[in-house]
Design a protein around this motif. Structure first.
Motif, short mmCIF file in Angstrom:
data_model
loop_
_atom_site.label_atom_id
_atom_site.label_comp_id
_atom_site.label_asym_id
_atom_site.label_seq_id
_atom_site.Cartn_x
_atom_site.Cartn_y
_atom_site.Cartn_z
N LEU A 51 0.83 -1.21 0.00
CA LEU A 51 0.00 0.00 0.00
C LEU A 51 0.86 1.25 0.00
O LEU A 51 0.60 2.20 -0.75
N TRP A 78 -5.41 -0.25 -6.63
CA TRP A 78 -6.11 -1.13 -5.70
C TRP A 78 -6.29 -2.52 -6.28
O TRP A 78 -6.18 -3.53 -5.57
N TRP A 102 -7.98 1.36 1.83
CA TRP A 102 -6.95 1.29 0.78
C TRP A 102 -7.28 2.20 -0.39
O TRP A 102 -6.42 2.93 -0.88
#
Length: 142
Positions: A51, A78, A102
């Protein structure tokens, strides 16, 4: 006789952002390579590291993009994060709060990159115009 002419005459235009499809193609390629590299070096199952790396990618691509490219950039990052950075690889899942967080991180990174670039370009343009007109920076007519 040679006459020297300054090439810097006239106002320089503010750099134009890249087209949205080009930014998305760079996002697709960059996210694919980045996740593959992370999976090779540190292994899958490290979503926080992936991430962070994908957020840096989204922010750096946001610097040369339009604001309209930010949602697609976030979703592409993502997809690689969800599909290949967490086990089982190749399976998309949706875990409400985690995936929402996220997506929010990736979208924010892309928007921050774009905003910083637009502010920097506007500041440079203001300084160039101010230098041409002879007004002092910070002189607001007072």
């Amino acid at each position: 006789m040679i006459e020297w002419v300054s090439l810097g005459t006239g106002a320089r235009p503010v750099p134009r952002p890249l087209s949205t499809p080009l930014v998305w193609a760079a996002t697709f390629t960059g996210a694919l390579l980045l996740v593959a590299l992370l999976n090779t070096l540190v292994g899958p199952g490290r979503p926080a590291l992936a991430l962070a790396a994908l957020s840096l990618l989204a922010g750096s691509l946001g610097v040369c993009a339009r604001f309209t490219a930010a949602p697609g950039t976030a979703v592409l990052c993502w997809l690689f994060l969800n599909g290949f950075a967490i086990p089982p690889a190749g399976t998309l899942t949706w875990t409400g709060s985690r995936d929402t967080f996220w997506l929010a991180c990736l979208f924010t990174a892309a928007l921050v990159g774009t905003t910083l670039a637009r502010l920097a370009h506007a500041r440079q343009a203001y300084r160039r115009v101010g230098a041409k007109t002879g007004s002092a920076e910070g002189d607001w007519g007072a």
